[in-house]
Design a protein around this motif. Structure first.
Motif, PDB file in Angstrom:
ATOM      1  N   PHE A 134      32.544  53.017  43.925  1.00 51.78           N
ATOM      2  CA  PHE A 134      31.139  52.701  44.195  1.00 51.78           C
ATOM      3  C   PHE A 134      30.272  53.036  42.978  1.00 51.78           C
ATOM      4  CE2 PHE A 134      26.944  53.291  46.115  1.00 51.78           C
ATOM      5  CZ  PHE A 134      26.854  52.143  46.896  1.00 51.78           C
ATOM      6  N   LEU A 135      30.610  54.151  42.296  1.00 52.91           N
ATOM      7  CA  LEU A 135      29.892  54.543  41.077  1.00 52.91           C
ATOM      8  C   LEU A 135      30.027  53.466  39.996  1.00 52.91           C
ATOM      9  CD1 LEU A 135      28.296  56.887  39.690  1.00 52.91           C
ATOM     10  CD2 LEU A 135      30.496  57.702  38.842  1.00 52.91           C
ATOM     11  N   MET A 136      31.249  52.884  39.907  1.00 56.42           N
ATOM     12  CA  MET A 136      31.486  51.832  38.913  1.00 56.42           C
ATOM     13  C   MET A 136      30.603  50.612  39.228  1.00 56.42           C
ATOM     14  SD  MET A 136      33.180  48.794  38.245  1.00 56.42           S
ATOM     15  CE  MET A 136      33.529  47.981  36.709  1.00 56.42           C
ATOM     16  N   LEU A 137      30.551  50.210  40.499  1.00 56.45           N
ATOM     17  CA  LEU A 137      29.703  49.082  40.893  1.00 56.45           C
ATOM     18  C   LEU A 137      28.219  49.408  40.676  1.00 56.45           C
ATOM     19  CD1 LEU A 137      31.408  47.857  44.205  1.00 56.45           C
ATOM     20  CD2 LEU A 137      31.603  46.858  41.917  1.00 56.45           C
ATOM     21  N   PHE A 138      27.836  50.632  40.975  1.00 51.92           N
ATOM     22  CA  PHE A 138      26.455  51.082  40.797  1.00 51.92           C
ATOM     23  C   PHE A 138      26.022  50.951  39.334  1.00 51.92           C
ATOM     24  CE2 PHE A 138      24.029  55.237  40.025  1.00 51.92           C
ATOM     25  CZ  PHE A 138      22.794  54.641  40.181  1.00 51.92           C
ATOM     26  N   ASN A 139      26.918  51.337  38.409  1.00 55.64           N
ATOM     27  CA  ASN A 139      26.588  51.310  36.979  1.00 55.64           C
ATOM     28  C   ASN A 139      26.759  49.934  36.344  1.00 55.64           C
ATOM     29  OD1 ASN A 139      25.821  54.046  36.404  1.00 55.64           O
ATOM     30  ND2 ASN A 139      27.935  54.629  36.797  1.00 55.64           N
ATOM     31  N   CYS A 140      27.740  49.165  36.823  1.00 52.15           N
ATOM     32  CA  CYS A 140      28.105  47.926  36.117  1.00 52.15           C
ATOM     33  C   CYS A 140      27.758  46.650  36.886  1.00 52.15           C
ATOM     34  CB  CYS A 140      29.601  47.935  35.808  1.00 52.15           C
ATOM     35  SG  CYS A 140      30.124  49.402  34.895  1.00 52.15           S
ATOM     36  N   ALA A 141      27.652  46.728  38.208  1.00 50.51           N
ATOM     37  CA  ALA A 141      27.336  45.524  38.991  1.00 50.51           C
ATOM     38  C   ALA A 141      26.520  45.950  40.204  1.00 50.51           C
ATOM     39  CB  ALA A 141      28.611  44.815  39.424  1.00 50.51           C
ATOM     40  N   GLN A 142      25.240  46.227  39.981  1.00 51.89           N
ATOM     41  CA  GLN A 142      24.390  46.823  41.010  1.00 51.89           C
ATOM     42  C   GLN A 142      24.284  45.952  42.259  1.00 51.89           C
ATOM     43  OE1 GLN A 142      20.850  48.995  39.592  1.00 51.89           O
ATOM     44  NE2 GLN A 142      19.728  47.857  41.136  1.00 51.89           N
ATOM     45  N   ASP A 143      24.226  44.660  42.083  1.00 55.83           N
ATOM     46  CA  ASP A 143      24.095  43.760  43.237  1.00 55.83           C
ATOM     47  C   ASP A 143      25.284  43.880  44.182  1.00 55.83           C
ATOM     48  OD1 ASP A 143      21.742  42.896  42.216  1.00 55.83           O
ATOM     49  OD2 ASP A 143      22.541  41.063  41.302  1.00 55.83           O
ATOM     50  N   ARG A 144      26.478  44.017  43.596  1.00 59.13           N
ATOM     51  CA  ARG A 144      27.690  44.172  44.440  1.00 59.13           C
ATOM     52  C   ARG A 144      27.633  45.509  45.199  1.00 59.13           C
ATOM     53  NH1 ARG A 144      32.042  40.650  43.197  1.00 59.13           N
ATOM     54  NH2 ARG A 144      31.633  39.339  41.380  1.00 59.13           N
ATOM     55  N   ALA A 145      27.124  46.561  44.529  1.00 56.48           N
ATOM     56  CA  ALA A 145      27.011  47.867  45.190  1.00 56.48           C
ATOM     57  C   ALA A 145      26.048  47.787  46.371  1.00 56.48           C
ATOM     58  CB  ALA A 145      26.547  48.923  44.180  1.00 56.48           C
ATOM     59  N   VAL A 146      24.908  47.108  46.159  1.00 54.17           N
ATOM     60  CA  VAL A 146      23.920  46.962  47.241  1.00 54.17           C
ATOM     61  C   VAL A 146      24.508  46.151  48.393  1.00 54.17           C
ATOM     62  CG1 VAL A 146      21.699  45.917  47.832  1.00 54.17           C
ATOM     63  CG2 VAL A 146      21.941  47.204  45.697  1.00 54.17           C
ATOM     64  N   SER A 147      25.250  45.093  48.058  1.00 58.07           N
ATOM     65  CA  SER A 147      25.876  44.261  49.080  1.00 58.07           C
ATOM     66  C   SER A 147      26.871  45.064  49.908  1.00 58.07           C
ATOM     67  CB  SER A 147      26.569  43.075  48.395  1.00 58.07           C
ATOM     68  OG  SER A 147      27.343  42.358  49.318  1.00 58.07           O
TER      69      SER A 147
END
Length: 954
Positions: free
Chosen positions: A194-207
């Motif tokens: 989740f940290l990786m998505l938060f830093n590199c692909a925020q939209d995917r983390a929010v989804s």
């Protein structure tokens, strides 16, 4: 000039026993695993401290690489992490290809530890040429059976994706990690993904967050913390969607982890102003305050509650009793901070409840054996005093309880009680009779001279009826004991054997104490004994419990200031007796008794029985009282019976006025611009909005309408803080905007390339002097012709000492890469005024600190100003301090002035200043400004500031 290299590892190194490269090489070539481990550690420490051992690399490749020992493999990876992997042009060294195959083998190793530590090693590699062939092996480890490997594989993918060419190397990384996250069960691996998505692909983390919104409460603590970080980041960039995220935060307030709950509360406060959200945050803080045993946690939570109090007082008022429960903690700092918060939240509705709680706490301090009970009782007395002044109706419920502590062994606590009583008896006339009666009954218990002096003043001023005046005179006579204080025969014998105040003859009088004594078994007995002073030298009698008179003991110990106060009190009582007593005989008898007491005190003061004779001030005061009683007049009577009280009333009014002015000054005045947009609550669309979202919108509108969002909008003030670092003729122009926060300084440096060439490897190099530390080195940049760049640098501040930041700009030009150009920057001086702020303390606390602090800086007055008040105001403005001396004490034109100033730094340091100035015959001011502090830095820095600014007009 050599550039500093980035460092990912710090190890303590003892320079006293340096290891030799040959010894290390021999140990590495041997078969002893322990020797290899020791040799590798020595090699790593040498490399970290700037040594270069190029001959070791091939030895390590040959003899260490094949080792199967886990410790050796771990140390090998640390060694590979810190060695130089590129040449001077930034190309990867050819011998590094040798380690690629080993790393691939490690990533496919059957042991999960070897795989995990290798993946962690890859997180710190920046060389694309080494990492590129390893990417398939890294991805394979996402499916490994052990969570240790999987969680490190995710971090390795994140670090690869963040590299400058990372998106080309691993363009499908966010998609792979999102798929991994949907199937992963291990909490740590999920958190890293989740940290990786938060830093590199925020939209995917929010989804992912909204897909699993119902399961958030069951996620692990680490993952929930990352969710809160994501919410904060998204809400700052997109405020319109704040409402749906606040719902998630409120649901997380029920999480089992206290760390998550704390972060939720602070996030709620930072994102929302809705009463529901603030109330939930305040309730959470109060819950943490009571449930956590760690005192540091309690102090942090109290700080957060204090911040809430300043911005949302109405909501905090509801929580006042929950906050008060923190008084059950024995720590004095926590109790002090709790009381400070509570006193600002008292209203007519809750004052009775608060005072009742404080009374219970006062009673508890009697029974407990805690060493800090006296100090805690003093804080409680001050708190009750504050409540009674704000709300006079509660005074009657507490004043009698507190008067039991007039005889407290803690002098500061007893002093606070008697000052409280003195103020209440003036402001609450209805309580006068009961207070005087109680004071006369308990006066014999008072031990401290300062408390006795204040109590005597109260007796002299507020005993008005005949019975009260007679009781006052009788109480003082009883506490003084029999006269005389000594006999002339004793004076002759004092050289051989110290005698006491009672003659050793058959006429020695045994005086009953007239108070019941409590025996060891708890029963009462009437005490009838010769004066204790008859058994010991007068200098040793301090007024113990068994002593017949506290006043006698204190005067025999040489306290003639108290003797002068006794004389003045008796004079006032006799003068008032003349007004209320019809019998002249009784009046004359009282006058004679008073004169006898005063003459006896003078006789004692001038005898050789005491080590120190009476001081001149006390002698003159007692003689004045004797003369007055022998020859009274209407003018004198008016001065003694009315003027003293009027002065006290004026002092209370001044104090009240000062407090009112301080409250007004603290009130935040905000203004909205005339053309600011205001949304009307009743016209707002409510479609699809929850109550919380609606509340939040309304609060934002109110803040916008009252100008609370328009903070720091003073552009002129910002321009004042811009410092020019280089000259206009330099090839690179630089200027810095300095922002000073509490514990750090942010330098926002604008660098402009004024040449027609591209500047490569441009670096801002900074160094500090004083208690300043550079947090991280700014990166290297390439600057196109006539372009600019914003470079930020963070500097930590650890004390109030004046610091200096200096440095230079280094760069290479495209025409000559080998030659580096250096431009030296102007120094940036950090001003002490950014770290100290005006503060208040009591006169007693100021004097105590003045006596304790060991650092003093004495600055001679040297100014063109000729008015004392003008000079004092100039010093106050220049030093950002508060004048503790009240304005009424500075009034008048007498040619000299003395004032105390006080300030506190953000690091909790106290700064004390005493200004003593006198106007000379030629009109010039002379004198000294003395600065005292616990640390040297603040004393020196303030002294330098005053020396620089005191001339005037600067």
């Amino acid at each position: 000039m050599t550039m500093e290299k980035s460092c990912t590892l710090l190890v303590h190194f003892d320079k006293g026993t340096p290891a030799l490269a040959n010894e290390i090489k021999e140990a590495l070539e041997g078969n002893d695993v322990e020797a290899k481990v020791d040799a590798l550690k020595k090699a790593i420490m040498l490399l970290l401290n700037g040594e270069t051992i190029p001959q070791l690399f091939i030895t390590i490749i040959r003899y260490v690489l094949p080792s199967e020992d886990h410790t050796v493999q771990k140390l090998l990876l640390l060694y590979l992490e810190i060695i130089e992997k590129t040449d001077s042009r930034g190309k990867v060294l050819p011998e590094m290809i040798l380690i690629c195959q080993n790393l691939r083998n490690n990533l496919q190793h059957p042991n999960e530890y070897i795989r995990g530590v290798t993946l962690r090693f890859l997180c710190r590699l920046n060389e694309t040429e080494i990492i590129e062939p390893l990417i398939p092996s890294i991805l394979t480890n996402l499916e490994h059976r052990h969570p240790f490997v999987r969680r490190n594989a995710v971090l390795a993918i994140m670090s690869v994706y963040k590299l400058p060419q990372g998106e080309q190397l691993l363009d499908s990384a966010p998609e792979i990690i999102e798929k991994f996250l949907s199937t992963e069960q291990d909490p740590s691996s999920k958190r890293n993904a989740f940290l990786m998505l938060f830093n590199c692909a925020q939209d995917r983390a929010v989804s992912y967050l909204f897909t699993n919104i119902d399961r958030i409460i069951d996620w692990g603590e680490q993952l929930q913390m990352v969710v809160l970080d994501l919410i904060r980041k998204v809400c700052r960039s997109n405020k319109a969607e704040k409402g749906k995220y606040i719902k998630i935060i409120i649901s997380l307030l029920n999480a089992p982890s206290t760390a998550v709950i704390y972060e939720c509360a602070s996030t709620l406060v930072s994102l929302s102003s809705a009463p529901t959200a603030i109330r939930a945050a305040a309730s959470t803080y109060c819950q943490l305050l009571l449930s956590q045993s760690d005192n540091n946690v309690k102090l942090i939570v109290l700080d957060r509650l204090n911040e809430l109090k300043s911005s949302n007082r109405d909501i905090m008022v509801e929580m006042i009793m929950d906050v008060l429960r923190a008084l059950s903690t024995p720590n004095v700092d926590i109790r002090r901070k709790t009381l400070d918060i509570v006193l600002d939240l008292i209203t007519p509705r809750n004052v009775d409840e608060v005072v009742m709680m404080l009374k219970k706490e006062v009673v508890k301090t009697q029974s407990g054996e805690h060493e800090k009970n006296g100090e805690y009782r003093q804080m409680l007395v001050q708190a009750i005093h504050s409540c009674a002044i704000k709300f006079p109706e509660v005074a009657s419920t507490v004043v009698h309880l507190l008067m039991d502590f007039l005889g407290d062994s803690n002098v500061a606590s007893a002093m606070d009680v008697v000052v409280f009583v003195r103020e209440i008896i003036e402001t609450n006339p209805k309580l006068r009779i009961s207070i005087i009666t109680r004071l006369l009954d308990t006066f014999y218990q008072i031990r401290a001279a300062r408390v006795c002096s204040c109590a005597l003043w109260i007796i002299g001023e507020y005993c008005l009826s005949l019975s009260e005046v007679e009781s006052g005179i009788a109480t003082i006579k009883q506490c003084l004991g029999d006269l005389p204080f000594y006999t002339p025969t004793e004076e002759g014998e004092v050289q051989d054997t110290p005698k006491t105040t009672q003659p050793k003859s058959s006429t020695a009088v045994s005086v009953s104490s007239r108070r019941p004594a409590v025996l060891a078994d708890g029963t009462y007995a009437t005490q009838s004994a010769a004066l204790e002073t008859a058994m010991s030298p007068p200098t040793l009698v301090q007024g113990s419990l068994t002593s017949i008179g506290n006043l006698r003991s204190l005067i025999l110990s040489g306290d003639f200031f108290l003797g002068a106060v006794v004389a003045c009190t008796l004079t006032k009582l006799v003068l008032r007796l003349e007004e209320v007593q019809t019998s002249k005989v009784e009046v004359n008898r009282a006058v004679i008794q008073a004169l006898l007491i005063m003459v006896s005190m003078l006789q004692l003061g001038q005898s050789s029985i005491l080590p120190h004779p009476i001081d001149n001030d006390s002698y003159d005061r007692i003689v004045l009282c004797i003369r007055l009683l022998c020859n009274t007049g209407d003018d004198v009577r008016r001065i003694w019976l009315q003027s003293c009280r009027q002065c006290f009333v004026k002092m209370l009014a001044d104090k009240q006025h000062r407090e009112t002015e301080e409250i007004k000054a603290k009130a935040q005045i905000t203004n909205a611009q005339p053309d600011d947009l205001i949304d009307f609550y009743h016209l707002k669309s409510r479609k699809g909005m929850s109550q919380l979202e609606l509340e939040d919108e309304v609060q934002d509108d109110l803040k916008r309408a009252t100008g609370e969002f328009t903070k720091d909008g003073d552009d002129a003030n910002k321009l004042n803080r811009i410092l020019q670092l280089t000259g206009f003729s330099d090839p690179v122009y630089a200027e810095a905007y300095v922002t000073v926060h509490h514990y750090d300084i942010v330098l926002d440096v604008t660098v402009i390339n004024r040449t027609k060439e591209t500047l490569q490897n441009l670096c801002l190099e900074l160094a500090t002097m004083g208690d300043l530390k550079l947090v991280e080195r700014p990166k290297n940049y390439t600057l196109a012709p006539e372009s600019s760049k914003q470079i930020k640098a963070n500097i930590k501040v650890s004390s109030t000492e004046t610091g200096v930041i200096f440095g230079n700009i280094v760069y290479e030009t495209s025409s000559n890469v080998l030659e580096r150009t250096v431009i030296v920057l102007n120094d940036i001086h950090i001003d002490i005024m950014d770290y100290i702020s005006p503060a208040s303390c009591t006169d007693a606390a100021f004097r105590t600190m003045w006596a304790e602090f060991e650092w003093e800086n004495k600055v001679a007055v040297n100014t063109v100003l000729q008015d004392e008040r003008e000079f004092l105001n100039h010093i106050i403005k220049s030093t950002n301090m508060k004048c503790l001396t009240p304005p009424s004490a500075l009034e008048g034109d007498c040619g000299f002035l003395a004032a105390n100033l006080y300030a506190k730094s953000v690091f909790g340091e106290d700064a004390l200043v005493n200004v003593s100035i006198e106007k000379q015959a030629d009109g010039k001011l002379s004198g000294y400004i003395r600065i005292r502090s616990k640390t040297q830095g603040i004393a020196l820095s303030l002294g330098d500031k005053i020396t620089l600014k005191q001339k005037g007009g600067a």
